[in-house]
Design a protein around this motif. Structure first.
Motif, PDB file in Angstrom:
ATOM      1  N   GLY A  33       0.830  -1.196   0.000  1.00  0.00           N
ATOM      2  CA  GLY A  33       0.000   0.000   0.000  1.00  0.00           C
ATOM      3  C   GLY A  33       0.861   1.239   0.000  1.00  0.00           C
ATOM      4  O   GLY A  33       2.045   1.202  -0.366  1.00  0.00           O
ATOM      5  N   THR A  34       0.294   2.353   0.421  1.00  0.00           N
ATOM      6  CA  THR A  34       1.045   3.598   0.447  1.00  0.00           C
ATOM      7  C   THR A  34       2.095   3.542   1.551  1.00  0.00           C
ATOM      8  O   THR A  34       1.949   2.800   2.528  1.00  0.00           O
ATOM      9  N   PRO A  35       3.166   4.316   1.435  1.00  0.00           N
ATOM     10  CA  PRO A  35       4.214   4.275   2.466  1.00  0.00           C
ATOM     11  C   PRO A  35       3.711   4.663   3.857  1.00  0.00           C
ATOM     12  O   PRO A  35       4.272   4.217   4.856  1.00  0.00           O
ATOM     13  N   GLU A  36       2.649   5.465   3.946  1.00  0.00           N
ATOM     14  CA  GLU A  36       2.135   5.853   5.260  1.00  0.00           C
ATOM     15  C   GLU A  36       1.429   4.695   5.967  1.00  0.00           C
ATOM     16  O   GLU A  36       1.399   4.633   7.196  1.00  0.00           O
ATOM     17  N   THR A  37       0.831   3.790   5.195  1.00  0.00           N
ATOM     18  CA  THR A  37       0.077   2.701   5.807  1.00  0.00           C
ATOM     19  C   THR A  37       0.869   1.408   5.931  1.00  0.00           C
ATOM     20  O   THR A  37       0.506   0.551   6.738  1.00  0.00           O
ATOM     21  N   ARG A  38       1.951   1.250   5.172  1.00  0.00           N
ATOM     22  CA  ARG A  38       2.690  -0.003   5.195  1.00  0.00           C
ATOM     23  C   ARG A  38       3.320  -0.265   6.558  1.00  0.00           C
ATOM     24  O   ARG A  38       3.737   0.659   7.248  1.00  0.00           O
ATOM     25  N   ARG A  39       3.368  -1.559   6.911  1.00  0.00           N
ATOM     26  CA  ARG A  39       3.978  -2.021   8.161  1.00  0.00           C
ATOM     27  C   ARG A  39       3.327  -1.423   9.397  1.00  0.00           C
ATOM     28  O   ARG A  39       3.964  -1.285  10.436  1.00  0.00           O
ATOM     29  N   GLN A  40       2.061  -1.058   9.303  1.00  0.00           N
ATOM     30  CA  GLN A  40       1.318  -0.609  10.475  1.00  0.00           C
ATOM     31  C   GLN A  40       0.222  -1.624  10.770  1.00  0.00           C
ATOM     32  O   GLN A  40      -0.201  -2.380   9.901  1.00  0.00           O
ATOM     33  N   ILE A  41      -0.251  -1.606  12.007  1.00  0.00           N
ATOM     34  CA  ILE A  41      -1.268  -2.554  12.445  1.00  0.00           C
ATOM     35  C   ILE A  41      -2.594  -1.820  12.586  1.00  0.00           C
ATOM     36  O   ILE A  41      -2.663  -0.744  13.191  1.00  0.00           O
ATOM     37  N   PHE A  42      -3.657  -2.403  12.015  1.00  0.00           N
ATOM     38  CA  PHE A  42      -4.993  -1.828  12.051  1.00  0.00           C
ATOM     39  C   PHE A  42      -5.992  -2.893  12.450  1.00  0.00           C
ATOM     40  O   PHE A  42      -5.732  -4.088  12.346  1.00  0.00           O
ATOM     41  N   ASN A  43      -7.181  -2.445  12.861  1.00  0.00           N
ATOM     42  CA  ASN A  43      -8.322  -3.343  12.980  1.00  0.00           C
ATOM     43  C   ASN A  43      -9.037  -3.366  11.645  1.00  0.00           C
ATOM     44  O   ASN A  43      -9.024  -2.386  10.901  1.00  0.00           O
ATOM     45  N   ALA A  44      -9.673  -4.480  11.334  1.00  0.00           N
ATOM     46  CA  ALA A  44     -10.395  -4.608  10.076  1.00  0.00           C
ATOM     47  C   ALA A  44     -11.569  -5.556  10.284  1.00  0.00           C
ATOM     48  O   ALA A  44     -11.626  -6.298  11.264  1.00  0.00           O
ATOM     49  N   VAL A  45     -12.506  -5.510   9.339  1.00  0.00           N
ATOM     50  CA  VAL A  45     -13.658  -6.423   9.340  1.00  0.00           C
ATOM     51  C   VAL A  45     -13.667  -7.138   7.999  1.00  0.00           C
ATOM     52  O   VAL A  45     -13.551  -6.512   6.939  1.00  0.00           O
ATOM     53  N   ILE A  46     -13.805  -8.458   8.030  1.00  0.00           N
ATOM     54  CA  ILE A  46     -13.860  -9.249   6.810  1.00  0.00           C
ATOM     55  C   ILE A  46     -15.228  -9.058   6.161  1.00  0.00           C
ATOM     56  O   ILE A  46     -16.260  -9.254   6.815  1.00  0.00           O
ATOM     57  N   VAL A  47     -15.244  -8.679   4.884  1.00  0.00           N
ATOM     58  CA  VAL A  47     -16.509  -8.444   4.189  1.00  0.00           C
ATOM     59  C   VAL A  47     -16.768  -9.465   3.075  1.00  0.00           C
ATOM     60  O   VAL A  47     -17.909  -9.598   2.629  1.00  0.00           O
ATOM     61  N   ARG A  48     -15.727 -10.177   2.612  1.00  0.00           N
ATOM     62  CA  ARG A  48     -15.901 -11.216   1.587  1.00  0.00           C
ATOM     63  C   ARG A  48     -14.940 -12.362   1.870  1.00  0.00           C
ATOM     64  O   ARG A  48     -13.839 -12.144   2.362  1.00  0.00           O
ATOM     65  N   GLN A  49     -15.370 -13.593   1.532  1.00  0.00           N
ATOM     66  CA  GLN A  49     -14.485 -14.745   1.630  1.00  0.00           C
ATOM     67  C   GLN A  49     -14.780 -15.707   0.494  1.00  0.00           C
ATOM     68  O   GLN A  49     -15.910 -15.816   0.030  1.00  0.00           O
ATOM     69  N   ARG A  50     -13.729 -16.398   0.051  1.00  0.00           N
ATOM     70  CA  ARG A  50     -13.875 -17.315  -1.076  1.00  0.00           C
ATOM     71  C   ARG A  50     -14.531 -18.629  -0.675  1.00  0.00           C
ATOM     72  O   ARG A  50     -15.201 -19.255  -1.481  1.00  0.00           O
ATOM     73  N   ARG A  51     -14.344 -19.045   0.541  1.00  0.00           N
ATOM     74  CA  ARG A  51     -14.936 -20.315   0.960  1.00  0.00           C
ATOM     75  C   ARG A  51     -16.448 -20.164   1.063  1.00  0.00           C
ATOM     76  O   ARG A  51     -16.942 -19.226   1.668  1.00  0.00           O
ATOM     77  N   PRO A  52     -17.205 -21.111   0.498  1.00  0.00           N
ATOM     78  CA  PRO A  52     -18.666 -21.015   0.578  1.00  0.00           C
ATOM     79  C   PRO A  52     -19.157 -21.150   2.016  1.00  0.00           C
ATOM     80  O   PRO A  52     -18.598 -21.920   2.802  1.00  0.00           O
ATOM     81  N   PHE A  53     -20.194 -20.390   2.344  1.00  0.00           N
ATOM     82  CA  PHE A  53     -20.827 -20.540   3.650  1.00  0.00           C
ATOM     83  C   PHE A  53     -22.338 -20.550   3.444  1.00  0.00           C
ATOM     84  O   PHE A  53     -22.860 -20.003   2.487  1.00  0.00           O
ATOM     85  N   ARG A  54     -23.033 -21.201   4.369  1.00  0.00           N
ATOM     86  CA  ARG A  54     -24.466 -21.430   4.240  1.00  0.00           C
ATOM     87  C   ARG A  54     -25.233 -20.399   5.049  1.00  0.00           C
ATOM     88  O   ARG A  54     -24.888 -20.114   6.189  1.00  0.00           O
ATOM     89  N   ARG A  55     -26.278 -19.861   4.448  1.00  0.00           N
ATOM     90  CA  ARG A  55     -27.167 -18.932   5.151  1.00  0.00           C
ATOM     91  C   ARG A  55     -28.333 -19.711   5.764  1.00  0.00           C
ATOM     92  O   ARG A  55     -28.570 -20.878   5.447  1.00  0.00           O
ATOM     93  N   VAL A  56     -29.085 -19.020   6.614  1.00  0.00           N
ATOM     94  CA  VAL A  56     -30.173 -19.682   7.335  1.00  0.00           C
ATOM     95  C   VAL A  56     -31.249 -20.171   6.372  1.00  0.00           C
ATOM     96  O   VAL A  56     -31.864 -21.218   6.604  1.00  0.00           O
ATOM     97  N   ASP A  57     -31.477 -19.453   5.276  1.00  0.00           N
ATOM     98  CA  ASP A  57     -32.509 -19.867   4.321  1.00  0.00           C
ATOM     99  C   ASP A  57     -32.071 -21.023   3.424  1.00  0.00           C
ATOM    100  O   ASP A  57     -32.825 -21.460   2.563  1.00  0.00           O
ATOM    101  N   GLY A  58     -30.857 -21.524   3.595  1.00  0.00           N
ATOM    102  CA  GLY A  58     -30.390 -22.682   2.846  1.00  0.00           C
ATOM    103  C   GLY A  58     -29.524 -22.356   1.653  1.00  0.00           C
ATOM    104  O   GLY A  58     -28.964 -23.263   1.044  1.00  0.00           O
ATOM    105  N   THR A  59     -29.392 -21.088   1.288  1.00  0.00           N
ATOM    106  CA  THR A  59     -28.559 -20.733   0.148  1.00  0.00           C
ATOM    107  C   THR A  59     -27.097 -20.725   0.551  1.00  0.00           C
ATOM    108  O   THR A  59     -26.757 -20.477   1.704  1.00  0.00           O
ATOM    109  N   TRP A  60     -26.241 -20.994  -0.426  1.00  0.00           N
ATOM    110  CA  TRP A  60     -24.806 -20.969  -0.210  1.00  0.00           C
ATOM    111  C   TRP A  60     -24.245 -19.737  -0.890  1.00  0.00           C
ATOM    112  O   TRP A  60     -24.626 -19.409  -2.013  1.00  0.00           O
TER     113      TRP A  60
END
Length: 132
Positions: free
Chosen positions: A60-87
């Protein structure tokens, strides 16, 4: 942490690299640990969609590199199941940099955001353009 966690399959173990899909300047981040996770002995902590994680910026940019942040995962490649049965499966692993309360650091989120992450983190839902 707000909202209910949901039973999402945990897809990203420690040291996994993923894209950062906001406009903070970070491009690729590496997962250090999953926050507020009760673990099991000798098991690597793994996170899934909607989990808050601690990351370090690898590319990334030099200001952000090698720094530690909190983050939230918004997408993942592994399939996951929802309550309504869809994957659900996305084409990449992606996260959004946040602060401790879940407020987004950037002003824009590129690409879709999973409904699980949007329901759990209202500030991400407000910033996202597309919720799947």
């Amino acid at each position: 942490m707000r909202g209910l966690a949901g039973r999402v399959t945990k897809a990203l173990p420690s040291m996994a690299r993923m894209d950062c899909c906001d406009n903070t300047g970070a491009k690729v981040v590496q997962l250090i640990t999953v926050l507020n996770k009760g673990g099991v002995a000798r098991r690597y902590p793994a996170g899934g969609v909607g989990d808050m994680i601690r990351v370090t910026v690898r590319r990334g940019t030099p200001e952000t590199r090698r720094q530690i942040f909190n983050a939230v995962i918004v997408r993942q490649r592994r399939p996951f199941r929802r309550v309504d049965g869809t994957w659900v499966q996305f084409e990449d692993n992606a996260c959004v940099l946040t602060n401790e309360r879940g407020e987004v650091r950037g002003s824009d989120i590129k690409g879709p955001v999973s409904r699980e992450a949007a329901e759990r983190w209202p500030r991400i839902a407000a910033t996202a353009k597309q919720i799947v």
